[in-house]
Write an enzyme that holds these catalytic residues in place. Structure first.
Site, mmCIF file in Angstrom:
data_model
loop_
_atom_site.group_PDB
_atom_site.id
_atom_site.type_symbol
_atom_site.label_atom_id
_atom_site.label_comp_id
_atom_site.label_asym_id
_atom_site.label_seq_id
_atom_site.Cartn_x
_atom_site.Cartn_y
_atom_site.Cartn_z
ATOM 1 N N ASP A 108 49.288 -47.374 89.478
ATOM 2 C CA ASP A 108 48.731 -46.250 90.218
ATOM 3 C C ASP A 108 49.879 -45.440 90.826
ATOM 4 O O ASP A 108 51.038 -45.885 90.814
ATOM 5 C CB ASP A 108 47.802 -46.785 91.316
ATOM 6 C CG ASP A 108 46.907 -45.711 91.930
ATOM 7 O OD1 ASP A 108 46.844 -44.599 91.369
ATOM 8 O OD2 ASP A 108 46.271 -45.995 92.955
ATOM 9 N N GLU A 155 52.390 -40.572 89.056
ATOM 10 C CA GLU A 155 52.602 -39.202 88.555
ATOM 11 C C GLU A 155 54.080 -38.768 88.570
ATOM 12 O O GLU A 155 54.431 -37.957 87.704
ATOM 13 C CB GLU A 155 51.761 -38.209 89.383
ATOM 14 C CG GLU A 155 50.271 -38.328 89.176
ATOM 15 C CD GLU A 155 49.679 -39.570 89.825
ATOM 16 O OE1 GLU A 155 48.671 -40.088 89.300
ATOM 17 O OE2 GLU A 155 50.231 -40.034 90.839
ATOM 18 N N ASP A 162 40.629 -40.402 91.375
ATOM 19 C CA ASP A 162 39.832 -40.454 92.607
ATOM 20 C C ASP A 162 38.636 -39.509 92.557
ATOM 21 O O ASP A 162 38.598 -38.482 93.254
ATOM 22 C CB ASP A 162 40.720 -40.123 93.803
ATOM 23 C CG ASP A 162 41.785 -41.185 94.043
ATOM 24 O OD1 ASP A 162 41.581 -42.325 93.589
ATOM 25 O OD2 ASP A 162 42.799 -40.874 94.685
#
Length: 812
Positions: A405, A408, A482
């Site tokens: 997670d 990015e 999300d």
């Protein structure tokens, strides 16, 4: 400061803004062939064309005498190229292959692609660039153009009229149709016009834009930094483009079968006792489950590669006990490494120079969950290997899956990511983060996958990632980040995951029930019904929100959720078959109808229903208090899965859908395989297989076929031939059905007592069965195989085959 030279800084002088002048190639001065590439030199810049096959070519803008023809990691290494016929005339340089013709205009560098009949497929009118390094390509767009692909993007299936940015971004704000950038960047645009489809892949991991909105009769593909390097992929069918694109960027390896089960997660399950009680609840309530996730609270101060000693005093014992129950633990691992000289991972990363730095040598630090953190430079193979080896910490505890997670990478600052002038080593070819941003998540998942694989003794690891770039499918499954517990988010998940499948990412899905906000009983039911058929099936929710475990809304809702989670497990043989197909051909597991019915104008933007493979149609309910819906059935005959009722396709029908019913239809002349209900994928209590045959008995025009792929579901032995493929064929005859079975390959033998066959048609009842006559008697005589019939249901039971070919006739 008025007494210094800053008082006359030019930015304070109010000078007029100078408009940028965009440049173009100018006319072609000369061209040459060089090592399989066709180099075309213009007045102000140059272009290289490389033909990868008769239907694919690469077009790269370059400066200097020769181009750098290296690629990003998205492109698999390949040595073969195609050599077209080349001729030149006064207007064009002409490249001809067996399937396309490419014209490069000598005056403007306009690029036109024709099919073998001389019809225009595509036209890149211009390529231009700014003095600051941005590049833009302008392409023709027809009135009937439809656009698909682009990976994880919001809004509807057809992207005509939309504009999107490729820049991996942490987006917690509600996901809306207008959001242009999310966590994944897959710069593949699929353009369908009439009966022709082609793809354009821009291999640039910096910021890029695809604009199908602003220019009316044209669309643009541009990048703000780096090189304009596109791959043209001709179909002519949409499936052809997907096959070629996934051959170029890679296809999924088969995941462990447990990864196809139901996954339960929450931010966060706070301690060992809560996790164990959760697992016991699943087993006591007979609700199947294979995976429980651990979010960031399992760690010691959010330090990766640690367990909190108070919350989780015995992680190894917990994991072993859970595995005995058929449940695996998947912990979250983020890239941010806490700045703490007493923390071994941080200390080692500094001492061995594994963290991202500025050009001047300072380590880049950013705030994430642990506070001030450093970030591994995964562009350096040495660092990627170090990170991968760190995962022995998890595998030594019995962990076989990792959740990546915040990769990015997300940083808690105004940019939402690293400073753009951070330098990546890039294996000796250093580049800024601005140029390589979209590669970070892919490279982290690659390092994680390879490290886990090294420590798992031949077993398949499972990696889940939030961020990625083209090629991520080779290493990880993807979830859509999300989302929220909104009906609109449930509906938006369908076209989002469908376009991800068209973009080479078949193993994808959203958080069932929604991550943020508060779910409701209805929403959780409807989302679970839909999610049971998505490739990736995880229920996940956030801190402070209504609980989403299947029993959270009372016994009635629990019963419905138990049924549909169980249905997923019964469908696992069929789903695993589709995963195998994806690994071989690149075809997605769930599909928009346009993929199977490209000539049907009703389905060009149909995205509130989907296909599982080619033959199963799912039409979810995605609005509250809704108990019927219109369903579009494409051409042919379709059977209602629940009632067997036959419907003529090519039209909409109105379908009743009470809360416990998900509208499902099976295409006639198809076979669907189901297994037994089990509590986890490795449960061997009953491993029977049922082939449901949808067709008319005593109909000589009826044929159906199915190939059942099986392997051990755990190891990579299948890559060395340890798998089986059972071919089933059913042919209608004047007095019955001819059923043929043959193992095309059988180096893996499933532990199974019988195969079961059913005829799914409402007008056929078990009492009409007269007998099953064997065509080949040798094996029956030897007692190797045989058949029997369930008098109550009419199902045909055939003992496991030990022969190369067996054939039966079912008569009425």
């Amino acid at each position: 400061m008025e007494d210094t030279s800053e008082a006359i800084h030019p930015d304070k002088a109010g000078l007029p803004v100078v408009q940028e002048t965009w440049n173009s190639f100018g006319h072609m001065i000369r061209w040459q062939e060089h090592n399989g590439a066709y180099l075309c030199y213009g007045e102000r810049s140059h272009a290289a064309l490389i033909f990868l096959s008769d239907g694919e070519f690469r077009f790269k803008v370059f400066q200097g005498e020769y181009p750098d023809l290296s690629t990003t990691i998205a492109i698999l290494p390949r040595t073969e190229t195609s050599q077209p016929e080349v001729e030149e005339n006064e207007e064009n340089l002409v490249f001809t292959t067996s399937v396309i013709q490419v014209l490069l205009n000598r005056q403007t560098f306009a690029l036109t692609v024709l099919d073998k009949n001389g019809q225009e497929i595509a036209r890149q009118e211009t390529v231009s660039w700014s003095p600051r390094g941005a590049t833009n390509g302008l392409f023709n767009m027809q009135e009937g153009s439809h656009f698909y692909g682009l990976g994880e993007k919001s809004s509807f299936l057809d992207k005509r009229g939309e504009r999107y940015t490729m820049w991996n971004t942490d987006v917690y704000a509600p996901h809306m149709p207008e959001i242009e950038a999310l966590y994944e960047s897959i710069p593949l645009l699929l353009h369908m016009q009439g009966e022709t489809t082609y793809g354009i892949f821009l291999d640039n991991p910096g910021r890029s834009d695809f604009d199908m909105r602003s220019h009316g009769v044209a669309y643009t593909i541009g990048c703000s930094t780096g090189e304009y390097d596109i791959y043209f992929i001709y179909g002519p069918e949409l499936k052809d483009v997907i096959r070629r694109y996934t051959a170029m960027t890679g296809r999924i390896s088969l995941p462990p079968k447990w990864a196809l089960g139901y996954h339960q997660s929450r931010y966060s399950y706070m301690n060992q006792s809560e996790v164990m009680q959760l697992a016991r609840d699943f087993r006591e309530k007979d609700i199947p489950c294979d995976v429980i996730y651990l979010d960031i609270h399992y760690m010691e101060g959010y330090r990766v590669f640690t367990f909190d000693k108070i919350r989780f005093p015995d992680p190894k014992g917990m994991i072993a006990e859970l595995k005995d129950m058929g449940i695996r633990i998947v912990p979250i691992v983020d890239p941010g490494v806490k700045k703490d000289p007493k923390y071994p991972v941080y200390r080692e990363g500094v001492q061995e120079d594994h963290f991202c730095r500025y050009l001047e040598g300072d380590i880049y630090f950013g705030d994430v969950w642990p506070g001030t953190s450093a970030f591994p430079d995964f562009t350096d193979n040495r660092t990627a290997e170090w990170w991968g080896q760190l995962h022995e910490y998890y595998t030594s505890l019995g962990i076989e899956g990792i959740w990546n997670d915040m990769n990015e990478p997300a940083v808690f600052n105004t940019l939402k990511t690293m400073d753009l002038d951070v330098i990546h080593k890039n294996n000796g070819k250093s580049m800024t983060h601005e140029e390589l941003h979209n590669l970070y998540g892919l490279l982290m998942s690659k390092a994680t996958y390879e490290g886990m694989k090294d420590h798992m003794n031949g077993r398949r690891p499972f990696i889940l990632t939030r961020a990625g770039y083209s090629g991520i499918q080779r290493y990880a499954a993807i979830w859509t980040g999300d989302n929220r517990s909104f009906w609109e988010h449930m509906a938006m998940a369908i076209p989002m995951v469908l376009n991800m499948g068209l973009s080479g990412l078949p193993f994808a899905g959203p958080d069932i029930g929604g991550f943020a906000h508060h779910t409701s009983a209805q929403l959780l039911v409807r989302w679970t019904q839909m999610g049971a058929f998505f490739p990736y099936c995880r229920n996940h929710s956030s801190l402070g929100t209504t609980r989403q475990e299947p029993w959270s809304f009372g016994e009635q809702i629990e019963g419905v959720l138990r049924e549909y989670i169980g249905l997923r497990y019964r469908w696992l043989p069929h789903l695993y078959n589709l995963f195998h197909e994806a690994s071989q051909t690149g075809m997605p597991i769930i599909r928009p109808l346009i993929l199977e019915y490209p000539r049907d104008p009703q389905v060009t933007n149909l995205c509130d229903q989907f296909l599982v493979g080619a033959d199963v149609l799912i039409a979810p309910i995605y609005r509250p208090d809704t108990y019927c819906r219109a369903v579009y059935l494409p051409e042919g005959i379709w059977h209602d899965y629940w009632t067997g009722e036959r419907h003529q396709g090519g039209k909409h029908i109105l379908v009743d859908a009470p809360l416990d019913v998900l509208p499902m239809f099976i295409r006639a002349s198809s076979i669907v395989v189901e297994g037994s209900l089990r509590q986890y994928t490795g449960d061997q209590a009953d491993d029977s297989i049922t082939f449901h045959i949808y067709g008319a008995i005593a109909d000589t025009s009826f044929t159906a076929a199915y190939s059942l792929y099986e392997d051990d579901g755990e190891t990579f032995a299948y890559e060395n031939g340890k798998h089986s493929k059972l071919d089933i064929r059913v042919q209608g005859e004047t007095d019955g059905l001819r059923l043929s079975m043959r193992y095309a390959h059988r180096e893996y033998v499933a532990v199974r007592d019988q195969l079961r066959f059913t005829l799914r048609q409402p007008e056929f009842t078990p009492s009409e069965i007269v007998g099953l006559e064997s065509i080949t008697l040798d094996d029956l005589a030897e007692g190797k195989t045989g058949w029997s019939m369930d008098e109550q249901s009419g199902d045909i039971l055939i003992q496991v085959l030990d022969t190369e070919q067996n054939e039966w006739v079912l008569k009425v």
